[in-house]
Structure formats: C-alpha cells, structure tokens
Design a protein around this motif. Structure first.
Motif, PDB file in Angstrom:
ATOM      1  N   GLY A   1       0.803  -1.253   0.088  1.00 43.16           N
ATOM      2  CA  GLY A   1       0.019  -0.059   0.110  1.00 43.16           C
ATOM      3  C   GLY A   1       0.876   1.228   0.154  1.00 43.16           C
ATOM      4  O   GLY A   1       0.410   2.462   0.406  1.00 43.16           O
TER       5      GLY A   1
ATOM      6  N   THR B   1       1.958   6.512  -2.619  1.00 43.20           N
ATOM      7  CA  THR B   1       0.456   6.754  -2.017  1.00 43.20           C
ATOM      8  C   THR B   1       0.386   7.981  -1.323  1.00 43.20           C
ATOM      9  O   THR B   1       0.980   8.031  -0.305  1.00 43.20           O
ATOM     10  CB  THR B   1       0.053   5.476  -1.294  1.00 43.20           C
ATOM     11  OG1 THR B   1       0.333   4.131  -2.155  1.00 43.20           O
ATOM     12  CG2 THR B   1      -1.376   5.686  -0.977  1.00 43.20           C
TER      13      THR B   1
ATOM     14  N   GLN C   1      -5.733  -5.603  -4.121  1.00 42.59           N
ATOM     15  CA  GLN C   1      -5.580  -4.781  -2.814  1.00 42.59           C
ATOM     16  C   GLN C   1      -6.701  -5.039  -1.865  1.00 42.59           C
ATOM     17  O   GLN C   1      -7.893  -5.468  -2.383  1.00 42.59           O
ATOM     18  CB  GLN C   1      -5.686  -3.072  -3.403  1.00 42.59           C
ATOM     19  CG  GLN C   1      -4.519  -2.621  -3.873  1.00 42.59           C
ATOM     20  CD  GLN C   1      -3.378  -2.265  -2.826  1.00 42.59           C
ATOM     21  OE1 GLN C   1      -2.596  -3.178  -2.723  1.00 42.59           O
ATOM     22  NE2 GLN C   1      -3.337  -1.336  -2.323  1.00 42.59           N
TER      23      GLN C   1
ATOM     24  N   ASP D   1      -7.798   2.187   1.773  1.00 44.24           N
ATOM     25  CA  ASP D   1      -6.898   3.103   2.122  1.00 44.24           C
ATOM     26  C   ASP D   1      -7.370   4.532   2.336  1.00 44.24           C
ATOM     27  O   ASP D   1      -6.970   5.474   2.516  1.00 44.24           O
ATOM     28  CB  ASP D   1      -5.596   3.456   0.869  1.00 44.24           C
ATOM     29  CG  ASP D   1      -6.339   3.780  -0.462  1.00 44.24           C
ATOM     30  OD1 ASP D   1      -7.583   3.432  -0.779  1.00 44.24           O
ATOM     31  OD2 ASP D   1      -5.779   4.172  -1.510  1.00 44.24           O
TER      32      ASP D   1
END
Lengths: 239, 239
Positions: B57, B70, B199, B226
């Motif tokens: 991530g 990210t 994910q 996320d």
DNA sequence: TAACTTTACTTGTTATAACAAGCTAGTGAT
DNA sequence: ATCACTAGCTTGTTATAACAAGTAAAGTTA
C-alpha cells in the motif's frame, strides 16, 4: 474479447473452480508445469495468475511443495460495543476466546495517546495481549490505562480482559469512541499474527470515557483480516 | 548476506526512502529504466520490487505515467447507522458525497440474496452506484431491493441515495443487520475503485428490515481500504 | 535397521527480449 | 490559433531460459 489479459482470465477460471469446489480448501492446485500445459501459456503467465489468487487471499504458495487453496477460518464477531472484544459476546457464537499476556508495564506513552488521555504525569500502564479465537491466533490488543487504574487493578488485568475487570469493579464507562480502519502488517505485527509482511490488517482504535470528559483508557485491537468479520444490529426509530 | 532476494532489498531501500521523505506522498518514483541502471538489475527484478511496495500500500502504478507514492487521503466516516452512507453524516464532517449510477435494472439475484430477501418471484431490482468522497472515488454500493419498491421508487433511486428515498417515502426501517469484513479487489472492483488487483477492500454488508421479519433490501458497500475509516460512538449504560 | 545420499519434483529468483497500451509533448498542417 | 498526428516516454503483458532452494521419496551405504 482478448482485451482481458491471459493471467486474469486464468486466475478467474481458477477462482471459479475454487468457489465451485473443484479444488477444496487446503487442497493442492496443479503444479505450474501442469498449468502451463493445461492453459497453453508460459510459466510467467501461470505465475502471474497464481500471484493474483494469492493477493486475493484465495491461495497460499509454499516453496518446494505447491500452491494450496486457503482454508476458510473466518470468524464472525458479534459485539455489544464496537471495538471491544467481550468473552460473553463471542461465547454466544460458540467462539472460545483465549489470550496470552505479552506485556504489562508502566511506560511513557506516545504523545498522541498522552494527549487523548489528558495525562499530566508522564507515565501510564501499557498492556499487550495476544488474542486467539478457538485456539487460532487472531488479534493483538494494545491498551494504555490511566496509571491509578493500572496500579490498582494490575493483577486482575493480567488474568482477565480489560472491560470485564473495570465493570466488575464498578468503574462506570459512560461511552466509547471508536474507529475502525485497514492497515498493512509491519514487521512486529507480522511476527505476532503469523502473516506475511504487508498483509492487510484491521485496526480497531477506541477510547473509553468514565464521564463525558474523562477518558480512562485508550487502545487498539489489530486483527488478521482473513479471520475478521464484525457484526452489528442496530434498531432504528421510524422517521 | 546475499540470502535476501534482490527485489526484497530494493523494495526495503525504497520503503525507507519513502518513510524518510526522499519521495514525498504523491511524488513519482524513478522509472523502471532508471531503477534498472541505479540498482544494476534487470527489469523483472525492478518490477518485483515495485510490486512489493504496491502490495504494502506504499505506492500505486499507473500505466503510461509512472509509479507514485501513495498519497495519504484517509477519510473518517462517522455514521449514524452502521454500513449505511448518509450524506448528512458525511456533511457533518465536511465531506461531500457524490455518486454515479453504474447500473439500475431488474435481475435474478444470486441464490443467497434471494434467500435473505425471502423472494418467491425470481427477480429483484439491482442497483450499482459508484460513490466519491470530495471527488475522490471511494466505494461501490450494490443493493438488491424488493421488486415492488424498486419499481415504485426507481426514478428517485437513480437520483438519490437509497435510504433517504425510503425514509422520505415513509418506508419504516425497523432495524439494520450489518457485517463488516475485509476482502481483496477482484478484476471488476479493481476497475471501479482504481486500485491494483488484490488490494485490500472493506465490505459492509447489510440487510434492512421494515418489521422484525420483513427484509426489504440487501446490499453491500465495498470501500477502498486506503480511504476508509469508520467511526462510531456508543453510549453505555452503567452496569 | 538406521542414517545418509541421490534424484526428481516443486516453487523462487533473475536475465533477456519483444510487443501492447496509456500518456505527453512537440510537430506540422489547416 | 487550433487540430490531428507522430515520436518518445511510461507501465503492462507474455515468451524463453537458466539456476537456486525447499521438499519428499527412492535408493544406497554403514
């Protein structure tokens, strides 16, 4: 039609076969060599397809042995309060909660926890418990407790879960504020929870208040995502 | 020393550089070609290292553009009912909820949904909405609705979120049963939510009842992990 | 028999190669 | 100036190849 990559269509075919029971949980999938022949593609494509299954949590590969369908061990937690694991809640579902004390000591909490608990003194009690459901490791519980409570109830907190101890000692909990989010396993959690680095984890983060302004403990329960399912029923008044 | 694979040591080096701010959130990492030269390895090794970051991530890759750290865009949802996104709840937090109708049609629901809704007739209304928070894609909402309700309120359901429509039309919702769990993105969801295959995603699954025995809709909201943070405050009565 | 070695099979790592597909900026024609 | 196109970048897909490393069963030796 051919716009979908080969590795995607292969992994979806395998996923359907797993779902329909062609490959049972725990069973070994065909070897990479067999799949290359079966699907008529190269090894790199087969490996990509398998990687998709692994990333989706459907399979686990073991070097030298093979690729195996992930056994389903998901457990539904039905909780009376969000983010607080109570043995009585789990017992209702036939789930036996056991725990192991990893740590119980007086520490200087991180700045954000001290701010939340409104600590003027520099220290609080810190406890870390490893929780297992039906004997299978599922979560790590980390709690910071006001120093006066930690000192007074230390022996009980080592033997039992936190909230039952407080309730039995008539510590009123007026309300609980809680958040739930998703993170990834770092090195520490990967060791505790027996998952590979980077696996998704669920974090419950909660603060309990003894009256509207008085927080008495702050903690988080970090669960394995593959063994996590949180259930809640809420009655709504008619509009 | 050399027992650690190259792609692991490269991805850990990159992870440290991200953590120490060498590459800021949202910033582009060096291209695969540049990394091949910088680390003196082949493209397949660089790609494996990048895949590790993506799985943790920490980065996101976009075809034709590059690999980007990210950005931290986590949003806290404070919900009045579990698993039901209401614009009013989000507006309180300054989050603007928008949605796009992907699908609204009459379908034959899967067997488990028909069992939950107690459908004797073979069909129900199916709607799929793509939800965005502050313009950023965050969740897909999939709902099956009793055919009589879907037919009657179809036009409104296409324009507004589901629960407000029902409440405005005085459809009493007695209670909501909900579960929350973690899954992984399959090909379809990976496309909708703009995340790589595999994910972690959060699934809210809920059933609304108009009276103790009468379920009127069944659905799930699948959120990007996320951009997900679910907050709840519960008052507890003293023991 | 017991312990060791070999062998065959498995997945893991890494390299080279070619083409596809998405994006961006510059080129050129209208 | 605007538009279409092209060139050059990016990541994505797929093939072939070789060796490393973990596992287990067969074979060999003491």
């Amino acid at each position: 039609m051919a716009s979908v990559p080969l590795h995607i269509s292969i992994s979806e075919k395998l996923r359907d076969q797993i779902a329909s029971g062609v490959y049972a949980p725990g069973e070994k999938l065909p070897s990479e060599h067999q799949m290359m022949a079966a699907f008529g593609v190269s090894r790199i494509t087969v490996r990509q397809a398998i990687a998709n299954l692994v990333n989706q949590g459907l399979a686990q590969s073991k070097q030298g042995k093979g690729v195996f369908v992930t056994p389903q061990t998901k457990v539904a937690y039905s909780l009376s309060s969000p983010l607080v694991l109570l043995e009585s809640d789990l017992a209702q579902k036939g789930i036996k909660l056991t725990f192991e004390n990893i740590s119980f000591k007086k520490v200087r909490p991180p700045e954000n926890v001290r701010a939340i608990l409104g600590l003027t003194e520099p220290s609080a009690y810190f406890q870390k418990k490893l929780l297992s459901m039906n004997g299978s490791v599922g979560a790590v519980d980390i709690t910071y407790i006001l120093p006066e409570l930690g000192q007074q109830f230390g022996p009980q907190l080592k033997r039992k879960m936190t909230f039952p101890v407080l309730e039995e000692n008539a510590i009123a909990i007026e309300r609980i504020e809680a958040t739930i989010e998703c993170t990834h396993a770092d090195y520490e959690m990967s060791g505790h929870l027996e998952v590979p680095l980077g696996q998704p984890l669920i974090v419950y983060r909660y603060t309990a208040y003894s009256n509207p302004d008085k927080p008495i403990l702050q903690g988080e329960t970090i669960s394995r995502a593959d063994r996590f399912c949180y259930a809640l029923t809420v009655k709504r008044s008619a509009p």
